[in-house]
Design a protein around this motif. Sequence first.
Motif, PDB file in Angstrom:
ATOM      1  N   GLN A 131       1.018  -1.435   0.308  1.00  0.00           N
ATOM      2  CA  GLN A 131      -0.057   0.012  -0.239  1.00  0.00           C
ATOM      3  C   GLN A 131       0.896   1.074   0.028  1.00  0.00           C
ATOM      4  O   GLN A 131       2.267   1.459   0.699  1.00  0.00           O
ATOM      5  CB  GLN A 131      -0.940   0.059   0.885  1.00  0.00           C
ATOM      6  CG  GLN A 131      -2.243  -0.721   1.101  1.00  0.00           C
ATOM      7  CD  GLN A 131      -3.442  -0.550   2.586  1.00  0.00           C
ATOM      8  OE1 GLN A 131      -2.442  -0.191   2.948  1.00  0.00           O
ATOM      9  NE2 GLN A 131      -4.691  -0.436   2.293  1.00  0.00           N
ATOM     10  N   GLN A 132       0.403   1.918  -0.814  1.00  0.00           N
ATOM     11  CA  GLN A 132       1.511   3.477  -0.685  1.00  0.00           C
ATOM     12  C   GLN A 132       0.797   4.485   0.210  1.00  0.00           C
ATOM     13  O   GLN A 132      -0.868   4.540  -0.093  1.00  0.00           O
ATOM     14  CB  GLN A 132       1.446   3.900  -2.053  1.00  0.00           C
ATOM     15  CG  GLN A 132       2.702   3.691  -3.165  1.00  0.00           C
ATOM     16  CD  GLN A 132       2.340   4.214  -4.405  1.00  0.00           C
ATOM     17  OE1 GLN A 132       1.232   5.076  -5.284  1.00  0.00           O
ATOM     18  NE2 GLN A 132       3.729   4.105  -4.939  1.00  0.00           N
ATOM     19  N   SER A 133       1.321   4.942   1.195  1.00  0.00           N
ATOM     20  CA  SER A 133       1.019   5.670   2.001  1.00  0.00           C
ATOM     21  C   SER A 133       0.723   7.739   0.938  1.00  0.00           C
ATOM     22  O   SER A 133       1.689   7.588   1.164  1.00  0.00           O
ATOM     23  CB  SER A 133       0.798   6.085   3.084  1.00  0.00           C
ATOM     24  OG  SER A 133       2.716   6.128   3.015  1.00  0.00           O
ATOM     25  N   LYS A 134      -0.503   7.781   1.129  1.00  0.00           N
ATOM     26  CA  LYS A 134      -0.239   9.553   0.256  1.00  0.00           C
ATOM     27  C   LYS A 134      -0.272  10.574   1.193  1.00  0.00           C
ATOM     28  O   LYS A 134      -0.791  10.471   2.071  1.00  0.00           O
ATOM     29  CB  LYS A 134      -1.229   9.797  -0.548  1.00  0.00           C
ATOM     30  CG  LYS A 134      -1.991   8.176  -1.136  1.00  0.00           C
ATOM     31  CD  LYS A 134      -2.936   9.027  -2.147  1.00  0.00           C
ATOM     32  CE  LYS A 134      -3.324   8.113  -3.499  1.00  0.00           C
ATOM     33  NZ  LYS A 134      -4.977   8.399  -4.133  1.00  0.00           N
ATOM     34  N   SER A 135       1.493  10.931   1.772  1.00  0.00           N
ATOM     35  CA  SER A 135       1.128  11.734   2.367  1.00  0.00           C
ATOM     36  C   SER A 135       0.854  13.406   1.652  1.00  0.00           C
ATOM     37  O   SER A 135       0.859  14.240   1.428  1.00  0.00           O
ATOM     38  CB  SER A 135       2.889  12.568   2.713  1.00  0.00           C
ATOM     39  OG  SER A 135       3.514  12.753   1.588  1.00  0.00           O
ATOM     40  N   LYS A 136       0.020  13.842   2.780  1.00  0.00           N
ATOM     41  CA  LYS A 136      -1.119  15.004   2.554  1.00  0.00           C
ATOM     42  C   LYS A 136       0.201  16.522   2.982  1.00  0.00           C
ATOM     43  O   LYS A 136       0.363  16.146   4.175  1.00  0.00           O
ATOM     44  CB  LYS A 136      -2.706  15.152   3.742  1.00  0.00           C
ATOM     45  CG  LYS A 136      -3.309  14.054   2.881  1.00  0.00           C
ATOM     46  CD  LYS A 136      -4.648  14.510   3.432  1.00  0.00           C
ATOM     47  CE  LYS A 136      -5.703  13.305   2.748  1.00  0.00           C
ATOM     48  NZ  LYS A 136      -7.019  13.521   3.353  1.00  0.00           N
ATOM     49  N   ALA A 137      -0.183  17.529   2.657  1.00  0.00           N
ATOM     50  CA  ALA A 137       0.568  18.377   3.247  1.00  0.00           C
ATOM     51  C   ALA A 137      -0.330  19.226   4.620  1.00  0.00           C
ATOM     52  O   ALA A 137      -1.641  18.825   4.033  1.00  0.00           O
ATOM     53  CB  ALA A 137       0.831  19.718   1.379  1.00  0.00           C
ATOM     54  N   PRO A 138       0.636  19.443   5.750  1.00  0.00           N
ATOM     55  CA  PRO A 138       0.410  19.740   6.458  1.00  0.00           C
ATOM     56  C   PRO A 138      -0.839  20.840   6.493  1.00  0.00           C
ATOM     57  O   PRO A 138      -1.347  21.350   5.945  1.00  0.00           O
ATOM     58  CB  PRO A 138       1.154  19.917   7.792  1.00  0.00           C
ATOM     59  CG  PRO A 138       2.059  20.018   6.677  1.00  0.00           C
ATOM     60  CD  PRO A 138       2.249  19.424   5.377  1.00  0.00           C
ATOM     61  N   THR A 139      -1.869  20.351   7.371  1.00  0.00           N
ATOM     62  CA  THR A 139      -3.157  21.783   6.835  1.00  0.00           C
ATOM     63  C   THR A 139      -2.079  23.382   7.941  1.00  0.00           C
ATOM     64  O   THR A 139      -2.146  23.301   8.954  1.00  0.00           O
ATOM     65  CB  THR A 139      -4.077  21.363   7.344  1.00  0.00           C
ATOM     66  OG1 THR A 139      -4.877  20.148   6.969  1.00  0.00           O
ATOM     67  CG2 THR A 139      -5.743  22.973   7.199  1.00  0.00           C
ATOM     68  N   PRO A 140      -2.685  24.402   6.840  1.00  0.00           N
ATOM     69  CA  PRO A 140      -1.571  25.995   7.364  1.00  0.00           C
ATOM     70  C   PRO A 140      -2.898  25.890   8.646  1.00  0.00           C
ATOM     71  O   PRO A 140      -4.627  25.462   8.700  1.00  0.00           O
ATOM     72  CB  PRO A 140      -1.916  26.462   6.664  1.00  0.00           C
ATOM     73  CG  PRO A 140      -2.810  26.381   5.735  1.00  0.00           C
ATOM     74  CD  PRO A 140      -2.714  24.301   5.865  1.00  0.00           C
ATOM     75  N   PRO A 141      -2.957  26.376   9.642  1.00  0.00           N
ATOM     76  CA  PRO A 141      -3.699  26.659  10.771  1.00  0.00           C
ATOM     77  C   PRO A 141      -4.328  28.189  10.664  1.00  0.00           C
ATOM     78  O   PRO A 141      -4.235  28.692   9.907  1.00  0.00           O
ATOM     79  CB  PRO A 141      -2.375  27.393  12.455  1.00  0.00           C
ATOM     80  CG  PRO A 141      -1.648  27.486  11.254  1.00  0.00           C
ATOM     81  CD  PRO A 141      -1.207  26.692  10.388  1.00  0.00           C
ATOM     82  N   THR A 142      -5.139  27.765  11.629  1.00  0.00           N
ATOM     83  CA  THR A 142      -6.589  28.185  10.639  1.00  0.00           C
ATOM     84  C   THR A 142      -6.292  29.948  12.306  1.00  0.00           C
ATOM     85  O   THR A 142      -5.292  29.338  12.393  1.00  0.00           O
ATOM     86  CB  THR A 142      -7.992  28.447  11.752  1.00  0.00           C
ATOM     87  OG1 THR A 142      -8.255  27.888  12.683  1.00  0.00           O
ATOM     88  CG2 THR A 142      -8.336  26.737  10.977  1.00  0.00           C
ATOM     89  N   PRO A 143      -6.802  31.234  11.202  1.00  0.00           N
ATOM     90  CA  PRO A 143      -6.344  32.598  12.208  1.00  0.00           C
ATOM     91  C   PRO A 143      -6.489  32.395  13.935  1.00  0.00           C
ATOM     92  O   PRO A 143      -6.357  32.494  14.415  1.00  0.00           O
ATOM     93  CB  PRO A 143      -7.290  33.486  11.835  1.00  0.00           C
ATOM     94  CG  PRO A 143      -7.922  33.118  10.264  1.00  0.00           C
ATOM     95  CD  PRO A 143      -7.806  30.818  10.241  1.00  0.00           C
ATOM     96  N   TYR A 144      -8.001  31.008  14.049  1.00  0.00           N
ATOM     97  CA  TYR A 144      -8.579  31.226  15.365  1.00  0.00           C
ATOM     98  C   TYR A 144      -7.026  30.517  15.975  1.00  0.00           C
ATOM     99  O   TYR A 144      -7.033  30.933  17.762  1.00  0.00           O
ATOM    100  CB  TYR A 144      -9.751  30.244  15.430  1.00  0.00           C
ATOM    101  CG  TYR A 144      -9.806  29.992  16.712  1.00  0.00           C
ATOM    102  CD1 TYR A 144     -10.316  31.585  17.737  1.00  0.00           C
ATOM    103  CD2 TYR A 144     -10.224  28.768  17.274  1.00  0.00           C
ATOM    104  CE1 TYR A 144     -10.762  31.253  19.336  1.00  0.00           C
ATOM    105  CE2 TYR A 144     -10.461  28.100  18.957  1.00  0.00           C
ATOM    106  CZ  TYR A 144     -10.961  29.538  19.369  1.00  0.00           C
ATOM    107  OH  TYR A 144     -11.235  29.311  20.687  1.00  0.00           O
ATOM    108  N   GLU A 145      -6.649  29.512  15.855  1.00  0.00           N
ATOM    109  CA  GLU A 145      -5.787  28.484  15.501  1.00  0.00           C
ATOM    110  C   GLU A 145      -4.570  29.648  16.300  1.00  0.00           C
ATOM    111  O   GLU A 145      -3.674  29.590  17.183  1.00  0.00           O
ATOM    112  CB  GLU A 145      -5.359  27.890  15.008  1.00  0.00           C
ATOM    113  CG  GLU A 145      -6.441  26.050  15.371  1.00  0.00           C
ATOM    114  CD  GLU A 145      -6.592  25.148  14.133  1.00  0.00           C
ATOM    115  OE1 GLU A 145      -6.880  24.113  14.692  1.00  0.00           O
ATOM    116  OE2 GLU A 145      -6.071  25.389  13.343  1.00  0.00           O
ATOM    117  N   MET A 146      -3.745  30.432  15.345  1.00  0.00           N
ATOM    118  CA  MET A 146      -2.866  31.500  15.624  1.00  0.00           C
ATOM    119  C   MET A 146      -2.958  32.195  16.944  1.00  0.00           C
ATOM    120  O   MET A 146      -2.040  32.275  17.273  1.00  0.00           O
ATOM    121  CB  MET A 146      -2.356  31.499  13.724  1.00  0.00           C
ATOM    122  CG  MET A 146      -1.864  31.025  12.961  1.00  0.00           C
ATOM    123  SD  MET A 146      -2.034  32.014  11.118  1.00  0.00           S
ATOM    124  CE  MET A 146      -2.456  33.238  11.370  1.00  0.00           C
TER     125      MET A 146
END
Length: 85
Positions: A4-19
């Motif tokens: 199985q190939q694992s598809k690596s997703k780019a990390p989701t950028p933080p939301t303004p609320y998280e920042m």
Amino acid sequence: MAKQQSKSKAPTPPTPYEMMGARIQKIINSPTAQKARSVVIAKEEHEAPADWERFLDEVAENDNVTLAQRDDGSVRLAWTVPAED
């Protein structure tokens, strides 16, 4: 068996609320704030008023935390550390 190939997703950028939360967490975790068990925080210009209100509402739900609105729009956040049994 097929590999199985694992598809690596780019990390989701933080939301303004998280920042905003990360910014405030850094302030709260400072040695000065930890010693005083209080800190004055304020919404920055680029932060959404809705995010600021959401943050204050969520913090207000916590036991041992008090929020005091100040005349300049900032908030004094204070906390107590409960005694361990």
